[in-house]
Scaffold this motif. Structure first.
Motif, PDB file in Angstrom:
ATOM      1  N   TRP A   1      -2.620  20.433  41.957  1.00  0.00           N
ATOM      2  CA  TRP A   1      -3.295  19.242  40.841  1.00  0.00           C
ATOM      3  C   TRP A   1      -2.986  17.895  42.111  1.00  0.00           C
ATOM      4  CZ3 TRP A   1      -6.677  19.087  37.250  1.00  0.00           C
ATOM      5  CH2 TRP A   1      -6.288  18.053  36.523  1.00  0.00           C
ATOM      6  N   HIS A   2      -4.298  17.230  42.088  1.00  0.00           N
ATOM      7  CA  HIS A   2      -4.260  15.819  42.940  1.00  0.00           C
ATOM      8  C   HIS A   2      -4.313  15.536  44.415  1.00  0.00           C
ATOM      9  CE1 HIS A   2      -5.698  13.131  40.052  1.00  0.00           C
ATOM     10  NE2 HIS A   2      -4.755  12.230  39.081  1.00  0.00           N
ATOM     11  N   LYS A   3      -3.700  17.129  45.232  1.00  0.00           N
ATOM     12  CA  LYS A   3      -3.210  17.208  46.230  1.00  0.00           C
ATOM     13  C   LYS A   3      -4.491  17.826  47.007  1.00  0.00           C
ATOM     14  CE  LYS A   3       0.897  17.048  44.299  1.00  0.00           C
ATOM     15  NZ  LYS A   3       0.581  17.412  42.583  1.00  0.00           N
TER      16      LYS A   3
ATOM     17  N   TYR B   1     -12.957  12.801  40.068  1.00  0.00           N
ATOM     18  CA  TYR B   1     -11.855  13.307  38.967  1.00  0.00           C
ATOM     19  C   TYR B   1     -11.374  14.637  39.280  1.00  0.00           C
ATOM     20  CZ  TYR B   1     -16.761  14.887  38.089  1.00  0.00           C
ATOM     21  OH  TYR B   1     -18.402  14.736  37.953  1.00  0.00           O
ATOM     22  N   ASP B   2     -10.473  15.602  38.785  1.00  0.00           N
ATOM     23  CA  ASP B   2      -9.810  16.804  39.054  1.00  0.00           C
ATOM     24  C   ASP B   2     -11.838  17.422  38.290  1.00  0.00           C
ATOM     25  OD1 ASP B   2      -6.744  16.601  39.956  1.00  0.00           O
ATOM     26  OD2 ASP B   2      -7.715  14.949  38.300  1.00  0.00           O
TER      27      ASP B   2
ATOM     28  N   PRO C   1      -9.678  18.053  44.191  1.00  0.00           N
ATOM     29  CA  PRO C   1      -8.957  16.863  43.171  1.00  0.00           C
ATOM     30  C   PRO C   1      -9.950  16.196  43.895  1.00  0.00           C
ATOM     31  CG  PRO C   1      -8.283  17.644  45.959  1.00  0.00           C
ATOM     32  CD  PRO C   1      -9.579  18.694  45.121  1.00  0.00           C
ATOM     33  N   PRO C   2      -9.686  15.096  43.684  1.00  0.00           N
ATOM     34  CA  PRO C   2     -10.851  13.569  43.141  1.00  0.00           C
ATOM     35  C   PRO C   2     -10.512  13.505  44.774  1.00  0.00           C
ATOM     36  CG  PRO C   2      -9.126  13.665  41.383  1.00  0.00           C
ATOM     37  CD  PRO C   2      -8.512  14.530  41.948  1.00  0.00           C
TER      38      PRO C   2
ATOM     39  N   ALA D   1     -11.198  10.638  34.247  1.00  0.00           N
ATOM     40  CA  ALA D   1     -10.026   9.510  34.521  1.00  0.00           C
ATOM     41  C   ALA D   1     -11.193   8.393  35.041  1.00  0.00           C
ATOM     42  CB  ALA D   1     -10.802   9.716  36.028  1.00  0.00           C
TER      43      ALA D   1
END
Length: 373
Positions: free
Chosen positions: A20-22, A132-133, A184-185, A206
């Motif tokens: 997540w986010h990575k 955003y994801d 991820p974003p 987001a």
């Protein structure tokens, strides 16, 4: 939490920790044997509705053209290089809503919508990035994805959509029905249809801090209490009549910095903001609503469910539903928290609530925010 096939055998905690986010995650057969929830014809009909957000993107003769909905007519499906995007399908289709709810290991305050992208052969929206994801679930046909963790996010000027000028992919996958790709974003990606295909995008909210700040100041404007008016009994003659004096600046600053906000103010703002329906969302009240007494009798017998368009959140003693907020006593809060978490409430729980909550449930039923099960 248990391991999920949806996440390739990871638990949500493992997914959040490692991806997540990575970094991206390719999940083969995230939903084994998945079939499209809507036919092509049903999706086209949805895109033609006034209350549905849709876009038609064509890339004919090397030129991009974007048309905003309602989309009353689409090109021939035998013609290559066009894409139909239908936003928030979960608000209009029960099965799409149920699919979106499978991702509730992410909090509702972050879960946004399910978009369906229909494309003919070679169709796509060009190399781009999202802020955003997103989970990209292949529903029908094949789509070839090229992705890259590039830093250069410069876009081409003059196009009707944001396409990266210097796309540099470093991975490539072809997704089959049931396969899913998490990104991820700001991760650059380009999806090209291999024949006719449909892709479902599960996106997440987001909001920009600037947007939140402006909305919060607007919210606080209704609760500011600064009594009195500016006065300067100690005013002195000036040789510079156009200059704002240091004394005036200081006195007004002293008053304005009295504007404070608490954690409770922030919770009230955020709950209302995040549960507020989009401007194009409309609710359908029952054609012949039951009286309060008959509604409560039916609700205790059958239970209730939230409308798929309803957003219900809570924080502490506060309950938020479709932009409205109120506080409840502890005894009622347990039931309403359960309704928000489960999006349903059985008759036994309803029977234990106060008359105030039962009246609120009846009002929400009359407004089309919830239904009898």
């Amino acid at each position: 939490m248990k391991k999920l096939t949806l996440l390739g055998g990871l638990t949500p905690a493992q997914f959040f920790r490692d991806y997540w986010h990575k970094k991206p995650l390719l999940i083969r057969q995230a939903i084994p044997g998945f079939k499209p929830l809507l036919t092509r014809q049903a999706l086209f009909a949805l895109a033609a509705q006034e209350d549905v957000e849709s876009r038609l993107l064509t890339h004919f003769d090397q030129a991009y053209k974007l048309e905003n909905g309602p989309i009353e007519a689409v090109p021939d499906i035998r013609q290559k290089n066009w894409t139909l995007l239908v936003q928030s399908v979960n608000l209009h289709h029960d099965a799409a809503d149920a699919l979106l709810r499978q991702f509730r290991f992410v909090p509702d305050a972050r879960l946004d919508d399910l978009m369906i992208s229909y494309a003919t052969d070679n169709g796509g929206v060009g190399p781009h990035f999202d802020s955003y994801d997103v989970f990209l679930l292949q529903a029908h046909g094949q789509r070839r994805w090229r992705i890259g963790a590039q830093k250069d996010l410069t876009i081409i000027e003059g196009l009707p959509l944001k396409i990266l000028r210097n796309f540099e992919p470093d991975q490539e996958f072809v997704l089959e029905p049931g396969d899913m790709l998490y990104l991820p974003p700001h991760y650059a990606h380009d999806g090209i249809a291999v024949g006719e295909c449909m892709t479902y995008s599960i996106g997440f909210r987001a909001p920009a801090y600037q947007e939140l700040g402006e909305a919060f100041l607007q919210f606080m404007a209704d609760s500011i209490d600064l009594p009195g008016k500016y006065a300067d009994p100690d005013l002195k003659p000036t040789a510079h009549p156009a200059e704002i004096s240091r004394a005036m600046l200081s006195r007004i600053s002293e008053e304005l910095i009295k504007v404070q906000f608490t954690a409770d103010d922030m919770a009230l703002f955020l709950g209302g903001y995040l549960s507020e329906p989009n401007a194009n969302v409309t609710f359908t009240p029952p054609a012949r609503p039951l009286s309060l007494e008959k509604f409560i009798q039916a609700a205790i017998k059958r239970g209730i469910t939230l409308s798929r368009k309803t957003q219900m959140l809570y924080r502490g003693k506060h309950i938020f539903i479709n932009g409205e907020s109120f506080s409840v006593a502890r005894a009622d809060k347990n039931a309403l928290d359960l309704l928000a978490d489960s999006r349903a409430l059985d008759g036994n729980e309803i029977a234990t609530t106060s008359i105030d909550v039962q009246e609120a449930l009846h009002l929400w039923y009359q407004d089309g925010w919830l239904n009898l099960a």
